[in-house]
Each structure stands twice: as structure tokens, then as C-alpha cells.
Design an enzyme around this catalytic site. Structure first.
Site: not given
Ligand code: IMP
Length: 417
Positions: A8, A11, A35-36, A217
Site C-alpha cells: 500500500d 505503487k 489492490g492498486h 505486495q
Molecule cells: P495474503 O497475501 O492474502 O496471503 O496475505 C498475507 C499478508 O500479506 C497479510 O498480512 C496481508 O494483509 C498482506 N497483504 C497481501 N496483499 C497485500 C497488499 O496488496 N497490500 C498490503 N498488504 C497485503
């Protein structure tokens, strides 16, 4: 382009800006957990699965290292059509893995089972899909090209998954015919997008074109180098682009790290520079820090230069984009974490190699004066108020990396060079 913190970092906006000078934009890992949000020409785009390049109509590829939820992918393709963008710009690697409905159910059920120990995932099936990939029982995008193979793979997978779902997670099993009916439909629609992303990128590079690899991420969520187990299940760091796309590491010549001027984190896990007290809620409000995918409140902290120095190291960052500097405009004082104090009282500027040391790390602050004036007037970094310039200069000096771009507002044109 890589996220240098916990995700977040804004990007989407930076990649949208760079996409305009790129011939191809590629996602190399992750899936619809990203989530962009991009604001372009007064329109807001929220993308989860497609590369942000689609906003500017740039050729956009999804590499082998990604996991793809067909429902999300196709909904975003429909969104492109509605907005007048030709969906033929999108290419999907046949080696990417499909997120199946049981992956989503297992992600949710497993988080529930973990209770207080949960990771705080986005519950989109990311971890279970990558786990099946590593176990070599995953279903790949290319399987949609042959209905017989696809059906057989769904059958084999379900025979095992339903046992897990019923006996271990105590949830409803899936009906083969239901799943098949859905996925046969998806398969037909996905097929025209399937292509060889490795070859496409290689040819573009040989032709002297610009290729942008868009990390989702972030560094601290990297499976190998992040704050395990509170991480995602792929490799967002820069070298992940080589494996995730299928090119050699020597082909990557620049790495832009994107960092917010402060820090946020969604989900569980240690976070030394997290703000204690009412300033945290204030920063969250000012920055609109709520998850794009999950709507969750993001935890907010002051800028952490120790973690950022680590991001520079593990990514080989050659320059930084510092985003959302304008969000800090109201604060009279801006603490910046410059070192960690360890359990034995010693201070370090290096990120702890072991989880329990990171858990116990206490921030050592350097407090900078705020500028307390909007940044709307500035057209260049030099035109920023003195205190804001000093803030940016501190980052560049401490990390020994140039700050190339500074974000000072939501829209595309509020990025200063
Ligand atoms: P997962 O990717 O859904 O398995 O989540 C694993 C961890 O990555 C969790 O702490 C999520 O909140 C974090 N996470 C996954 N995608 C994002 C993102 O796009 N932004 C921020 N945190 C993310």
C-alpha cells in the site's frame, strides 16, 4: 518497481506514471490480494489482478509467478471494455496458477482455525494456491486450453480437497459438476488471453523496448525475506521479477523502490514504528488508510529507515519514490525511526536477522519539524517547503539512494520529479 515497506505504498500511481513511458508492463507475483488504486483523468481505477499498465492502454502481461482468480480477472477485463480499453493488450502466462474456489475456502477456514495466531490474509486463496503449486498439484492457466485435461485436474484435486474441507476444516465440500460448469465457462473466456510472457518480454527487450515489472505486495511481505510468517506466499522483491516472468536477472537494469513517507501495515505481525496514541487514528484519516481489497483499517506508523535500509539491500534499489508526503502536512513534529534499540540496549541501523529480535526492537526516533502547510503549490521537489525538503533529504542521505519522485497528492500529476 517494488514496494519497499508492507504494501500500500501507492505503487499503482507510480506504475501508472512509468507505464506511460513503457512498452510492456508485467506483473510477476501475487494475485488478487493486491489492490492498486489509480486516479487518471478524473477516473478512479481499482485493480486487483491486472497490471496497472492497462489504465494507460499499455501492453500488460501476467507472468508465470502469479496466481490468477479467473472470476476477478474476467471482471476486470469487462471493466476495460466498459472504459473503452482494448482487452487484447492483456497477455496471461500459461504457467501461472489458477486460484480455485477451494483455495479461497481453505484460506478462510485456516485463518479461522488459527484464531489469535492468524496471519491476517486477504482471504483470496493466495497461500493455498501457492502451496498447491509447490506441492505440484496446482492447476495452471494453460490447463484451460484443453477441456478434458481441465476436467480431469479438477476431479483429482476435488477428491482430495473435499476430504480436507469436510474432515479437517468442517466446512461444506464442493460439487464437481458445479465447479466444472463455472470453470468450463471461464476456460473459454480465458483462452484467448493465454500467451508466452517470457518470450514476449525477451523479444521486447531485444527490440530495445522499455519493460516495467510491477511488484505487488512488498518487501516486508516477501515469503523468504519478509517478516515470516506474516508475509504473502510469493516473492515481491526485485529478483522475483526474473523468476516470475522468465528472464535472466542481468536483464533488469534499474530498481525503483516505492515507499510511503510514513508506514502502514495490514494484518498481523510486529511493527516497531507503529504510532501509539491518537496520532495513529489521525494519520489513518488523513491518509485514507483503509484496505482496497478488504476495507480493513491499516495500522499506521512513522517512517522506519531501518526497515527501508533493509529494502534497499534485498532489492538492490537504485532510486526511491516517496509517496503521500502531503499526508504529513498537518503534523507539527515528525518522528522518524533511524535505528532500533535491541534487547541488550545496543542500537543498530540494520534490520534484525531473527524474528524474536525484530519483535523486541524499539524505535530510536529523530524528530523533524513539520511544515504545516499544504504542498499544493510546489511544482518540483525544490519548490517544497524547507522542512519537507529536509524530510526527503534525510531519507536519501540515511539510505544513500536518490529520491527520484515525491508524491504530494492523489492525482497522476501530483508526483514531483
Ligand atoms: P495474503 O497475501 O492474502 O496471503 O496475505 C498475507 C499478508 O500479506 C497479510 O498480512 C496481508 O494483509 C498482506 N497483504 C497481501 N496483499 C497485500 C497488499 O496488496 N497490500 C498490503 N498488504 C497485503
Amino acid at each position: 518497481m517494488v514496494g519497499a515497506q508492507w504494501g500500500d505504498e501507492g505503487k499503482g500511481k507510480i506504475v501508472d506514471l512509468l507505464a506511460q513511458q513503457s512498452d510492456v508492463v508485467c506483473r510477476y507475483q501475487g494475485g488478487p490480494n493486491a489492490g492498486h488504486t489509480i486516479v487518471a483523468d478524473g477516473e478512479t481505477w481499482k485493480l486487483r489482478q491486472l497490471p496497472s499498465g492497462v489504465v494507460s492502454g499499455t501492453r500488460s502481461a501476467i507472468g508465470a509467478g502469479c496466481v490468477v482468480d479467473p472470476e476477478v480477472f474476467l471482471a476486470e477485463i469487462d471493466q476495460l471494455v466498459e472504459r473503452g480499453v482494448d482487452p487484447a493488450i492483456v497477455v496471461l502466462s500459461g504457467n501461472a496458477h489458477l486460484i480455485m474456489p477451494w483455495h479461497v475456502t481453505i484460506d478462510q477456514a485456516s485463518e479461522r482455525r488459527l484464531g489469535k495466531l492468524q496471519i491476517g490474509t486477504t482471504r483470496r486463496g493466495i497461500g493455498p494456491a501457492y502451496a498447491d503449486k509447490a506441492s505440484r498439484i496446482g492447476i495452471r492457466v494453460q490447463d484451460v486450453l484443453d477441456a478434458k485435461i481441465l476436467r480431469q485436474k479438477i476431479e483429482v484435486a476435488l477428491a482430495e480437497k473435499n476430504v480436507w474441507l469436510e474432515r479437517v476444516y468442517e466446512v461444506e465440500p464442493f460439487d464437481l459438476e458445479d465447479v466444472w460448469a463455472r470453470y468450463a465457462g471461464y476456460a473459454e473466456r480465458l483462452a484467448p488471453f493465454v500467451g508466452d510472457v517470457s518470450l514476449l518480454v525477451d523479444e521486447a527487450l531485444r527490440d530495445g523496448r522499455n519493460v516495467l515489472f510491477e511488484g505487488a505486495q512488498a518487501t516486508m511481505l516477501d515469503l523468504d525475506h519478509g517478516t515470516y510468517p506474516f508475509v504473502t506466499s510469493s516473492n515481491p522483491i526485485a529478483s522475483g521479477a526474473a523468476t516470475g516472468v522468465g528472464i535472466g536477472p542481468t536483464r533488469i537494469d534499474r530498481v525503483l523502490g516505492v515507499a510511503k513517507a510514513y508506514v502502514t501495515r495490514v494484518g498481523e505481525g510486529p511493527f516497531p514504528s507503529e504510532i501509539e496514541g491518537p496520532q495513529q487514528a489521525r494519520l489513518r484519516e488523513l491518509g485514507g488508510e483503509y484496505g482496497t481489497v478488504t476495507g480493513r483499517e491499516r495500522r499506521c506508523g512513522w517512517l522506519d529507515l531501518v526497515a527501508l535500509r533493509y529494502a534497499v539491500r534485498v532489492n538492490g534499489i537504485t532510486s526511491l519514490a516517496l509517496t503521500k508526503l502531503d499526508v504529513l502536512s498537518e503534523f507539527a513534529e515528525l518522528p522518524v525511526c533511524v535505528r532500533y534499540r535491541q534487547r541488550d540496549g545496543a542500537e543498530t541501523s540494520h534490520f534484525p536477522a531473527h524474528q524474536s529480535d525484530f519483535h523486541h526492537a524499539e524505535p530510536v526516533w529523530q524528530v523533524l519539524p513539520g511544515w504545516q502547510t499544504p504542498l499544493d503549490a510546489a511544482a518540483t521537489v525544490d519548490g517544497l517547503p524547507t522542512e519537507a525538503r529536509h524530510y526527503v533529504e534525510l531519507v536519501a542521505r540515511e539510505l544513500d539512494v536518490p529520491v527520484e519522485l515525491v508524491g504530494v497528492g492523489a492525482s497522476r500529476d501530483r508526483v514531483l520529479a
